[in-house]
Design an enzyme around this catalytic site. Sequence first.
Site, PDB file in Angstrom:
ATOM      1  N   CYS A 113       0.817  -1.208   0.000  1.00 44.94           N
ATOM      2  CA  CYS A 113       0.000   0.000   0.000  1.00 44.94           C
ATOM      3  C   CYS A 113       0.857   1.268   0.000  1.00 44.94           C
ATOM      4  CB  CYS A 113      -0.959  -0.056   1.190  1.00 44.94           C
ATOM      5  SG  CYS A 113      -2.394   1.009   1.044  1.00 44.94           S
ATOM      6  N   HIS A 114       0.838   2.057   1.072  1.00 45.13           N
ATOM      7  CA  HIS A 114       1.644   3.276   1.169  1.00 45.13           C
ATOM      8  C   HIS A 114       3.047   3.010   1.714  1.00 45.13           C
ATOM      9  CE1 HIS A 114      -2.312   5.143   0.694  1.00 45.13           C
ATOM     10  NE2 HIS A 114      -1.669   6.239   0.335  1.00 45.13           N
TER      11      HIS A 114
END
Length: 188
Positions: A113-114
Amino acid sequence: MSQHNIAGKKVAFLLTDGVEQVELTSPWNAVKEAGGEPTLVAPKSGTVQGYDGTDKGQTFDVDLTAAEANAADFHALVIPGGVVNADHLRADKDAQAFTRAFFEQHKPVASICHGPWLLIEAGVLNGRSLTSYHTLQTDLKNAGANWSDQEVVVDQGLVTSRNPHDLPAFNDKLLEEIAEGEHAGQTA
């Protein structure tokens, strides 16, 4: 039960407040079920606050601070996502150095994800293939990475995925890379 046995392998999970809870708990449980030994590493001691999207989730006890932790003591690194988590981690010099050391030691690193935001600051992405949450693609490309929109991307021990929906594939490849061990092409 996992098809990959990583018995006795020590896996560092690097995170801080704002971590997307499932992106911590799902790979953590996969590592444990495969016989690995997860350790929670964070910039500060105490606890970190997990989130389920924008809602507060559980808190998790920190085992080691990033300043105390030594990559040589671990077989692999996992960097969960969460916008706030990733934004704070990427600004932390100890988190950057700890992450970079895994690449220098050719050890598997998995980020979802991030989480790959930290890899930019660690200076380990030039020429590497990966994926992430879609909003990071410009940042990652500007850091020299080859970004693609895929469920999971594996590049010489670097495992990346886009979001919580990708966790089954992410966990499987994470365990596979840990089982394989060091990768000569996994380097800073």
